[in-house]
Write a protein that holds these residues in place. Sequence first.
Motif, short mmCIF file in Angstrom:
data_model
loop_
_atom_site.label_atom_id
_atom_site.label_comp_id
_atom_site.label_asym_id
_atom_site.label_seq_id
_atom_site.Cartn_x
_atom_site.Cartn_y
_atom_site.Cartn_z
N MET A 122 0.88 -1.26 0.00
CA MET A 122 -0.13 0.49 -0.12
C MET A 122 0.89 1.27 -0.18
O MET A 122 2.31 1.04 0.75
N PRO A 123 0.23 2.26 -0.42
CA PRO A 123 1.16 3.44 -0.85
C PRO A 123 1.66 4.56 0.87
O PRO A 123 1.14 3.85 1.89
N ILE A 124 2.95 4.61 1.40
CA ILE A 124 3.70 5.09 2.06
C ILE A 124 2.16 5.77 2.99
O ILE A 124 1.90 6.14 3.97
N SER A 125 1.64 6.65 2.37
CA SER A 125 0.65 7.86 3.11
C SER A 125 -0.58 8.18 2.77
O SER A 125 -1.01 8.38 4.06
N HIS A 126 -0.52 7.10 2.02
CA HIS A 126 -2.28 6.41 2.88
C HIS A 126 -2.20 5.91 4.26
O HIS A 126 -3.17 5.60 4.82
N LEU A 127 -0.86 5.12 4.57
CA LEU A 127 -0.95 4.33 5.90
C LEU A 127 -0.40 5.50 7.07
O LEU A 127 -0.81 5.18 8.14
N ALA A 128 0.10 6.67 6.68
CA ALA A 128 0.02 7.35 7.57
C ALA A 128 -1.52 7.46 8.20
O ALA A 128 -1.73 8.38 8.33
N ARG A 129 -2.39 8.01 7.42
CA ARG A 129 -3.53 8.56 6.82
C ARG A 129 -4.06 7.91 7.98
O ARG A 129 -4.85 7.43 8.97
N ALA A 130 -3.66 6.47 8.08
CA ALA A 130 -4.56 5.14 8.47
C ALA A 130 -4.39 5.27 10.07
O ALA A 130 -4.64 5.02 11.06
N ALA A 131 -2.85 6.06 10.22
CA ALA A 131 -2.35 5.94 11.30
C ALA A 131 -2.76 7.26 12.43
O ALA A 131 -3.51 7.24 13.33
N TYR A 132 -3.52 7.70 11.60
CA TYR A 132 -4.25 9.54 11.86
C TYR A 132 -5.33 9.04 12.20
O TYR A 132 -6.06 9.44 14.07
N CYS A 133 -6.19 7.97 12.09
CA CYS A 133 -7.55 7.91 12.17
C CYS A 133 -8.10 7.19 11.02
O CYS A 133 -8.27 7.28 9.79
N PRO A 134 -8.76 5.33 11.36
CA PRO A 134 -8.38 4.26 10.42
C PRO A 134 -10.31 5.00 9.87
O PRO A 134 -10.08 4.31 8.52
N ARG A 135 -10.98 5.78 10.31
CA ARG A 135 -11.81 5.82 9.75
C ARG A 135 -12.01 6.94 8.48
O ARG A 135 -12.47 6.42 7.14
N GLN A 136 -10.78 8.00 8.86
CA GLN A 136 -10.61 8.75 7.60
C GLN A 136 -10.68 8.65 6.16
O GLN A 136 -10.43 8.29 5.53
N TYR A 137 -9.01 7.54 7.00
CA TYR A 137 -8.61 5.95 6.08
C TYR A 137 -9.88 5.54 4.80
O TYR A 137 -9.85 5.43 4.00
N TYR A 138 -10.47 5.08 6.11
CA TYR A 138 -11.53 4.23 5.16
C TYR A 138 -12.87 5.40 3.98
O TYR A 138 -12.91 4.62 3.01
N TYR A 139 -12.82 6.25 4.77
CA TYR A 139 -13.51 7.03 4.12
C TYR A 139 -12.98 7.66 2.49
O TYR A 139 -12.88 8.05 0.97
N ALA A 140 -11.83 7.93 2.54
CA ALA A 140 -10.63 8.32 1.36
C ALA A 140 -10.55 6.96 0.42
O ALA A 140 -10.88 7.61 -0.64
N GLU A 141 -10.43 5.88 0.99
CA GLU A 141 -10.66 4.71 0.18
C GLU A 141 -11.98 4.46 -0.98
O GLU A 141 -11.79 4.84 -1.94
N ARG A 142 -12.51 4.66 -0.12
CA ARG A 142 -13.95 4.16 -0.29
C ARG A 142 -14.23 5.66 -1.56
O ARG A 142 -15.22 5.38 -2.34
N TRP A 163 4.21 13.61 15.42
CA TRP A 163 3.30 12.67 15.30
C TRP A 163 3.17 11.38 15.18
O TRP A 163 3.90 11.15 14.10
N GLU A 164 2.18 10.90 15.55
CA GLU A 164 2.29 9.32 15.11
C GLU A 164 2.40 9.11 13.51
O GLU A 164 3.15 8.85 12.97
N PRO A 165 1.41 9.57 13.41
CA PRO A 165 1.75 9.10 11.98
C PRO A 165 2.61 9.71 11.40
O PRO A 165 3.18 8.62 10.10
N GLN A 166 3.17 10.49 11.05
CA GLN A 166 4.81 10.87 10.59
C GLN A 166 5.32 9.92 11.13
O GLN A 166 6.46 9.60 10.19
N ARG A 167 5.79 8.94 11.94
CA ARG A 167 6.52 8.58 13.52
C ARG A 167 6.62 7.04 12.01
O ARG A 167 7.29 6.73 11.40
#
Length: 237
Positions: free
Chosen positions: A1-21, A143-147
């Motif tokens: 998966m794209p690294i930037s998408h992984l960072a988004r999921a680290a910020y909020c899995p729900r936000q990642y879900y909607y962005a993927e959708r 921040w954790e997403p950037q970590r």
Amino acid sequence: MPISHLARAAYCPRQYYYAERDDDHEPPASVGAVRDLAFRYERHRTATDEALRRLPIAVAPDRYRSNLASLAERDDYDRLAAPAVREAFLRGRDCHGVAHKVLGRADGTSGTSERDEPGGRDDAAPPTPTIVSPGDPPPQGVWEPQRVRAVAVAKALAREREREIPRALVEYPAHGVVRTVRLTTRNKSAYRRTLWTVRSMRGVPSRIRDESKCDACEYRTTCGTKTRSLKTLLGLG
């Protein structure tokens, strides 16, 4: 998966879900202008107040110059200001994506070690990948997403170079601040936990407990409802 998408999921899995959708992972156009600052540290160290006010910096001009002066005291400043490699696409075992810079050795080389020569030794200092964040740094650390993103970039570079990469850097160029992320057990655990979250996702994830993240989320008005996003309603999704 794209690294930037992984960072988004680290910020909020729900936000990642909607962005993927909604296929909505493109960053705002303003992000590029902020990232460009990371390649102009030397020029901006002596820039006038008037010139700095025209830039997308997040602090006052005098504070920005002071931060850059502190940055220039780093041992790796010359490599930060003039990186050996820019915009390096990396493909790791789990993720792929871009390291905005790859810092080579102190002699200015790309970080390729003597191991690449026949009979050579792997005794060169390892290269250091960096990611550039358009946002604000926390008081300490990152921040954790950037970590998570930093660990992913370091692991991808390690796979490509076939050597250990012990750290990555996160740059906050709108502030002139750079932070180090070491591949500690804690940081690698955050990376693996985020990967597991994404891979085990079935349907809309549960809400996160830290509701302060919701204030800046583009899905805050539709999160948890059946209302489709504006992008989808306009036929752009």
